[in-house]
Design a protein around this motif. Sequence first.
Motif, short mmCIF file in Angstrom:
data_model
loop_
_atom_site.label_atom_id
_atom_site.label_comp_id
_atom_site.label_asym_id
_atom_site.label_seq_id
_atom_site.Cartn_x
_atom_site.Cartn_y
_atom_site.Cartn_z
N LYS A 19 0.81 -1.22 0.00
CA LYS A 19 0.00 0.00 0.00
C LYS A 19 0.84 1.28 0.00
CE LYS A 19 -4.12 2.06 2.08
NZ LYS A 19 -3.64 3.44 2.00
N PRO A 20 1.92 1.39 0.80
CA PRO A 20 2.72 2.64 0.75
C PRO A 20 3.30 2.91 -0.63
CG PRO A 20 3.24 1.37 2.72
CD PRO A 20 2.39 0.47 1.85
N PHE A 21 3.71 1.85 -1.35
CA PHE A 21 4.23 2.00 -2.70
C PHE A 21 3.17 2.61 -3.62
CE2 PHE A 21 4.50 0.14 -6.98
CZ PHE A 21 5.76 0.54 -7.37
N TRP A 22 1.95 2.05 -3.56
CA TRP A 22 0.87 2.53 -4.43
C TRP A 22 0.40 3.92 -4.02
CZ3 TRP A 22 0.92 0.29 -8.75
CH2 TRP A 22 1.20 -1.08 -8.86
N ASP A 23 0.35 4.21 -2.72
CA ASP A 23 -0.06 5.55 -2.27
C ASP A 23 0.91 6.60 -2.80
OD1 ASP A 23 -2.21 4.49 -0.94
OD2 ASP A 23 -1.32 4.64 1.06
N ALA A 24 2.20 6.29 -2.76
CA ALA A 24 3.22 7.23 -3.26
C ALA A 24 3.08 7.40 -4.77
CB ALA A 24 4.62 6.73 -2.90
N ALA A 25 2.86 6.30 -5.48
CA ALA A 25 2.71 6.38 -6.95
C ALA A 25 1.54 7.28 -7.32
CB ALA A 25 2.54 4.98 -7.53
N ASN A 26 0.47 7.23 -6.53
CA ASN A 26 -0.68 8.12 -6.79
C ASN A 26 -0.29 9.58 -6.68
OD1 ASN A 26 -2.66 6.28 -7.44
ND2 ASN A 26 -3.34 6.02 -5.32
N ARG A 27 0.73 9.87 -5.87
CA ARG A 27 1.23 11.24 -5.72
C ARG A 27 2.33 11.55 -6.73
NH1 ARG A 27 1.89 9.30 -0.42
NH2 ARG A 27 4.12 9.70 -0.58
N GLY A 28 2.63 10.60 -7.61
CA GLY A 28 3.69 10.81 -8.60
C GLY A 28 5.08 10.68 -8.01
N VAL A 29 5.19 9.89 -6.95
CA VAL A 29 6.48 9.70 -6.26
C VAL A 29 6.78 8.21 -6.23
CG1 VAL A 29 7.72 9.97 -4.08
CG2 VAL A 29 6.13 11.75 -4.84
N LEU A 30 8.05 7.88 -6.47
CA LEU A 30 8.48 6.49 -6.37
C LEU A 30 9.06 6.28 -4.96
CD1 LEU A 30 8.56 4.07 -8.25
CD2 LEU A 30 10.84 4.80 -8.97
N GLU A 31 8.43 5.40 -4.20
CA GLU A 31 8.94 5.08 -2.86
C GLU A 31 9.15 3.58 -2.78
OE1 GLU A 31 6.68 6.52 0.46
OE2 GLU A 31 6.89 8.61 -0.15
N LEU A 32 10.34 3.20 -2.33
CA LEU A 32 10.65 1.78 -2.17
C LEU A 32 10.94 1.48 -0.71
CD1 LEU A 32 12.92 0.99 -5.24
CD2 LEU A 32 10.45 0.84 -5.06
N GLN A 33 10.72 0.22 -0.36
CA GLN A 33 10.94 -0.21 1.02
C GLN A 33 12.45 -0.31 1.30
OE1 GLN A 33 9.96 -4.33 1.96
NE2 GLN A 33 8.66 -3.62 3.64
N ARG A 34 12.84 0.27 2.45
CA ARG A 34 14.26 0.25 2.82
C ARG A 34 14.43 -0.23 4.25
NH1 ARG A 34 18.66 5.19 2.32
NH2 ARG A 34 20.44 3.82 1.96
N CYS A 35 15.40 -1.09 4.41
CA CYS A 35 15.72 -1.59 5.75
C CYS A 35 16.42 -0.47 6.53
CB CYS A 35 16.62 -2.81 5.64
SG CYS A 35 17.18 -3.41 7.24
N GLN A 36 15.88 -0.16 7.71
CA GLN A 36 16.46 0.91 8.53
C GLN A 36 17.67 0.41 9.31
OE1 GLN A 36 15.03 4.19 8.16
NE2 GLN A 36 14.26 2.93 6.47
N SER A 37 17.87 -0.88 9.29
CA SER A 37 19.02 -1.45 10.01
C SER A 37 20.27 -1.49 9.14
CB SER A 37 18.66 -2.86 10.49
OG SER A 37 19.75 -3.45 11.14
N CYS A 38 20.14 -2.02 7.89
CA CYS A 38 21.34 -2.17 7.04
C CYS A 38 21.31 -1.27 5.81
CB CYS A 38 21.51 -3.64 6.63
SG CYS A 38 20.38 -4.21 5.34
N GLY A 39 20.18 -0.58 5.56
CA GLY A 39 20.11 0.36 4.46
C GLY A 39 19.73 -0.23 3.11
N CYS A 52 19.22 -8.82 5.93
CA CYS A 52 19.61 -9.00 7.34
C CYS A 52 18.46 -9.45 8.22
CB CYS A 52 20.25 -7.72 7.88
SG CYS A 52 19.07 -6.41 8.27
N VAL A 53 17.27 -9.65 7.65
CA VAL A 53 16.09 -10.16 8.35
C VAL A 53 15.54 -9.19 9.41
CG1 VAL A 53 15.01 -12.29 9.19
CG2 VAL A 53 17.21 -12.43 8.07
N ALA A 54 16.02 -7.94 9.40
CA ALA A 54 15.45 -6.94 10.32
C ALA A 54 14.00 -6.66 9.91
CB ALA A 54 16.27 -5.66 10.27
N THR A 55 13.19 -6.21 10.87
CA THR A 55 11.79 -5.89 10.58
C THR A 55 11.53 -4.39 10.60
OG1 THR A 55 11.27 -6.18 12.92
CG2 THR A 55 10.95 -8.09 11.48
N ASP A 56 12.56 -3.59 10.83
CA ASP A 56 12.40 -2.13 10.84
C ASP A 56 12.54 -1.62 9.41
OD1 ASP A 56 12.18 0.51 11.42
OD2 ASP A 56 14.10 0.69 12.45
#
Length: 146
Positions: A19-39, A52-56
């Motif tokens: 859903k966050p990917f599609w919500d961003a696309a509706n705004r004309g923005v590309l957003e991808l999921q990023r691990c906050q632990s390893c980047g 790294c199997v982190a969930t953040d």
Amino acid sequence: MSDWSKATRPIPVPNEWTKPFWDAANRGVLELQRCQSCGHFQHPPYATCTQCVATDLKFEAVRGAGTIYAYTIMYHTGDKRFASVVPYASIIVELDAAPGALMAGNLLEAEYTEAKVGRRVEVVFEKLNDNITLPQFRLARTNSTE
Ligand SMILES: [Zn+2]
């Protein structure tokens, strides 16, 4: 050149992960999921980091510039929704800003023969309806790799 206005695209159905990917696309923005632990960036989204199997995990905006990583040319008309645009190029793109996160799309605004591994592409947003906008790609018009 394929006239995509004549194709009947299946409409993606967002889920809790996408859903966050599609919500961003509706705004004309590309957003991808990023691990906050390893980047690490990853696409499609998962419940855990594939490195790294982190969930953040958070979604972050990225520039829509990249290169064609792989492609295939569709010649068959088995799926009648796409029969009017055959032949067309389906491409896999690796974004400069998110190495390893591979996005699938079509190569728009170009002959299918223009799809080559390593060619520069940029994102364009194809509005399918009021709820879904599909990130797609065309050959890069700017030469920036910043
Ligand atoms: Zn990670």
